[in-house]
Motif scaffolding. Structure first.
Motif, mmCIF file in Angstrom:
data_model
loop_
_atom_site.group_PDB
_atom_site.id
_atom_site.type_symbol
_atom_site.label_atom_id
_atom_site.label_comp_id
_atom_site.label_asym_id
_atom_site.label_seq_id
_atom_site.Cartn_x
_atom_site.Cartn_y
_atom_site.Cartn_z
ATOM 1 N N ARG A 138 -16.632 -4.297 13.424
ATOM 2 C CA ARG A 138 -17.631 -4.740 14.404
ATOM 3 C C ARG A 138 -17.553 -3.878 15.660
ATOM 4 N NH1 ARG A 138 -20.516 -9.375 16.095
ATOM 5 N NH2 ARG A 138 -21.790 -8.653 17.849
ATOM 6 N N LEU A 139 -16.342 -3.600 16.121
ATOM 7 C CA LEU A 139 -16.190 -2.778 17.318
ATOM 8 C C LEU A 139 -16.717 -1.370 17.088
ATOM 9 C CD1 LEU A 139 -15.127 -2.410 20.199
ATOM 10 C CD2 LEU A 139 -12.921 -1.774 19.217
ATOM 11 N N LEU A 140 -16.412 -0.801 15.931
ATOM 12 C CA LEU A 140 -16.875 0.552 15.632
ATOM 13 C C LEU A 140 -18.402 0.616 15.640
ATOM 14 C CD1 LEU A 140 -15.735 3.357 14.834
ATOM 15 C CD2 LEU A 140 -16.025 2.669 12.449
ATOM 16 N N THR A 141 -19.038 -0.384 15.041
ATOM 17 C CA THR A 141 -20.496 -0.425 15.004
ATOM 18 C C THR A 141 -21.079 -0.623 16.400
ATOM 19 O OG1 THR A 141 -20.388 -1.368 12.779
ATOM 20 C CG2 THR A 141 -22.471 -1.581 13.952
ATOM 21 N N THR A 155 -23.804 1.620 19.119
ATOM 22 C CA THR A 155 -24.925 1.115 19.904
ATOM 23 C C THR A 155 -24.714 1.389 21.389
ATOM 24 O OG1 THR A 155 -25.285 -0.642 18.280
ATOM 25 C CG2 THR A 155 -26.260 -0.950 20.459
ATOM 26 N N ALA A 156 -23.486 1.200 21.858
ATOM 27 C CA ALA A 156 -23.194 1.388 23.278
ATOM 28 C C ALA A 156 -23.372 2.840 23.710
ATOM 29 C CB ALA A 156 -21.772 0.921 23.581
ATOM 30 N N PRO A 190 -24.905 -9.777 24.470
ATOM 31 C CA PRO A 190 -24.693 -11.233 24.426
ATOM 32 C C PRO A 190 -24.213 -11.753 23.078
ATOM 33 C CG PRO A 190 -27.043 -10.699 24.481
ATOM 34 C CD PRO A 190 -26.311 -9.424 24.746
ATOM 35 N N GLU A 191 -24.559 -11.078 21.983
ATOM 36 C CA GLU A 191 -24.158 -11.554 20.661
ATOM 37 C C GLU A 191 -22.791 -11.027 20.236
ATOM 38 O OE1 GLU A 191 -25.847 -13.754 18.963
ATOM 39 O OE2 GLU A 191 -27.376 -13.836 20.531
ATOM 40 N N ALA A 192 -22.197 -10.146 21.036
ATOM 41 C CA ALA A 192 -20.910 -9.543 20.677
ATOM 42 C C ALA A 192 -19.758 -10.385 21.225
ATOM 43 C CB ALA A 192 -20.833 -8.119 21.214
ATOM 44 N N PRO A 193 -18.577 -10.284 20.617
ATOM 45 C CA PRO A 193 -17.434 -11.106 21.053
ATOM 46 C C PRO A 193 -16.627 -10.497 22.181
ATOM 47 C CG PRO A 193 -16.828 -9.876 19.088
ATOM 48 C CD PRO A 193 -18.268 -9.531 19.375
ATOM 49 N N TRP A 194 -17.025 -9.327 22.692
ATOM 50 C CA TRP A 194 -16.116 -8.566 23.549
ATOM 51 C C TRP A 194 -15.950 -9.160 24.943
ATOM 52 C CZ3 TRP A 194 -14.160 -6.694 19.677
ATOM 53 C CH2 TRP A 194 -14.912 -6.159 18.637
ATOM 54 N N ARG A 210 -18.388 7.150 7.616
ATOM 55 C CA ARG A 210 -17.610 6.552 6.530
ATOM 56 C C ARG A 210 -17.758 5.036 6.468
ATOM 57 N NH1 ARG A 210 -14.021 10.267 4.422
ATOM 58 N NH2 ARG A 210 -13.744 12.146 5.674
ATOM 59 N N TYR A 211 -17.800 4.378 7.625
ATOM 60 C CA TYR A 211 -17.730 2.922 7.648
ATOM 61 C C TYR A 211 -19.028 2.241 8.066
ATOM 62 C CZ TYR A 211 -12.769 3.936 7.327
ATOM 63 O OH TYR A 211 -11.551 4.405 6.916
ATOM 64 N N CYS A 212 -19.940 2.977 8.690
ATOM 65 C CA CYS A 212 -21.214 2.391 9.132
ATOM 66 C C CYS A 212 -22.358 3.287 8.665
ATOM 67 C CB CYS A 212 -21.250 2.252 10.648
ATOM 68 S SG CYS A 212 -19.744 1.617 11.395
ATOM 69 N N PRO A 213 -22.548 3.467 7.363
ATOM 70 C CA PRO A 213 -23.489 4.478 6.872
ATOM 71 C C PRO A 213 -24.946 4.059 6.889
ATOM 72 C CG PRO A 213 -22.478 3.355 5.037
ATOM 73 C CD PRO A 213 -21.846 2.786 6.278
ATOM 74 N N THR A 214 -25.258 2.814 7.260
ATOM 75 C CA THR A 214 -26.637 2.352 7.136
ATOM 76 C C THR A 214 -27.543 2.894 8.227
ATOM 77 O OG1 THR A 214 -26.032 0.347 8.358
ATOM 78 C CG2 THR A 214 -25.980 0.245 5.953
#
Length: 395
Positions: free
Chosen positions: A277-280, A284-285, A305-309, A357-361
């Motif tokens: 989640r953090l990597l994705t 965006t950031a 707002p939807e993120a847990p950070w 590698r981990y967020c290919p979409t």
């Protein structure tokens, strides 16, 4: 120092370096390893299992990854097919594992190691104790035999390979060759592994390795190879380097390069459930920026707002925790020159491989400027608070 290789029954010399080359080729045929040094290290670890009676220490092989589908189990399949006397611990009682260890021990193989060390570890204290104690000779487990009314000593010394998601406990990784697997990237391909078809030739390769190394156990036991590391790291890597020196060719240099490369990697125990989640969210950031100060990246992450950070810990996600999680993907902060001054920050270029590698979409948007200027760390002064609150563009 290279030692003479033994001869086969028909008088021909065994080419140990060629055997190691064949083993390495088999590994890289079926598995994408994180680098050439990792491939060399796994090759030498497997070979060392065939000479366990010669070693004072039994190094662990930790196969870890930040996510599923990174090739951990496939690598363990190849290890099982090529190592000495593989003993798969799944569905085996601790008593059965203990009783299987002799003066010529099997190679213990543990998949899904989180069932032993993670949240589901309850009830695995005996196996966990064996894996912790079995790194060094003469560390037997003590058990009371009520029938015989006496305390008995049970051997624990055995090499072991453990595969799992995330970091293993320090008590394991400090005694291990750690392989940090990654999900296959675009363009990376491997041959399919079919157990019935592919395992028999690998077992023949295992037999060839055993014949080569078992013929000279006394020489291997007496070996004291020069090591590029000290203390526990030297204990762990010494069997691998001894095998490389015994093989000769390019393997002595390759072994020591692998020691230096893999021991230099910093390991941590970041939380698995939040990493992806953090990597994705970092992608965006970043938007189209080529580099961001750490403070700005944190502000953008916590502003979602939807993120847990924002609620991640008492004060939200911190720079230290951000760095700890990102290091699992080999992403590290650096001192970067922004238009507003110098600051600790992150560069987009350091994320792109992990994103692929981990967020290919989603496609990674290209930056609109060149790479950020990285300054040497020594002598860098503290930057002003203003510079830490402005998204950086390169100069």
């Amino acid at each position: 120092m290279t030692t003479p290789n033994p001869a086969t029954p028909d008088g021909q010399l065994v080419d140990g370096a060629a055997l190691l080359d064949s083993l390495r080729a088999a590994l890289t045929r079926y598995v994408i390893l994180p680098g050439s040094q990792a491939a060399d290290a796994v090759t030498l670890w497997i070979a060392a299992t065939h000479a366990q009676p010669a070693w004072p220490h039994a190094p662990r092989l930790v196969i870890r990854a930040p996510e599923k589908r990174c090739g951990k189990s496939r690598l363990l399949d190849v290890v099982e097919a090529t190592c000495h006397a593989p003993f798969i611990t799944v569905n085996s009682s601790p008593a059965a594992v203990y009783r299987s260890i002799t003066d010529d021990p099997p190679t213990l193989l543990v998949d899904e190691a989180d069932t032993i060390f993670g949240p589901k570890a309850e009830g695995n204290e005996d196996l966990r104790g064996l894996l912790n104690a079995g790194h060094q000779r003469n560390r037997p487990a003590k058990r009371y035999d009520a029938n015989a009314n006496r305390v008995e000593s049970i051997p624990t010394f055995a090499m072991a390979a453990l595969a799992g998601i995330g970091a293993m406990p320090d008590t394991i990784e400090d005694r291990a060759v750690v392989i940090r697997m990654r999900r296959r990237g675009p363009g990376e391909t491997v041959a399919p592994f079919r157990h019935r078809r592919d395992r028999p030739p690998l077992r023949q390769l295992a037999a060839d390795l055993a014949a080569w190394l078992r013929a000279d156990l006394a020489t291997l036991e007496a070996a004291e190879p020069p090591m590029p590391v000290e203390d526990r790291a030297a204990d762990t890597w010494e069997p691998l380097v001894a095998v490389a020196d015994h093989a000769g060719g390019r393997w002595p240099d390759r072994a020591r390069a692998a020691v230096l490369a893999l021991t230099a990697d910093a390991d941590d125990n970041g939380e698995m459930s939040t990493r992806l989640r953090l990597l994705t969210d970092c992608r965006t950031a970043f938007g189209t920026d080529t580099a961001l100060p750490t403070a700005v990246l944190l502000d953008r992450l916590k502003a979602e707002p939807e993120a847990p950070w924002g609620d991640y810990g008492p004060n939200g996600l911190t720079a230290m925790k951000l760095g700890t999680i990102l290091r699992e993907y080999e992403i590290r902060s650096d001192t970067i020159r922004f238009q507003t001054g110098q600051a600790k920050g992150y560069r987009r270029a350091d994320f792109t491989d992990a994103w692929a590698r981990y967020c290919p979409t989603d496609d990674t948007p290209p930056g609109d400027t060149g790479p950020a200027t990285v300054l040497p760390l020594p002598g860098v002064g503290r930057t002003s608070r203003t510079s830490l609150n402005t998204a950086g563009q390169t100069q």
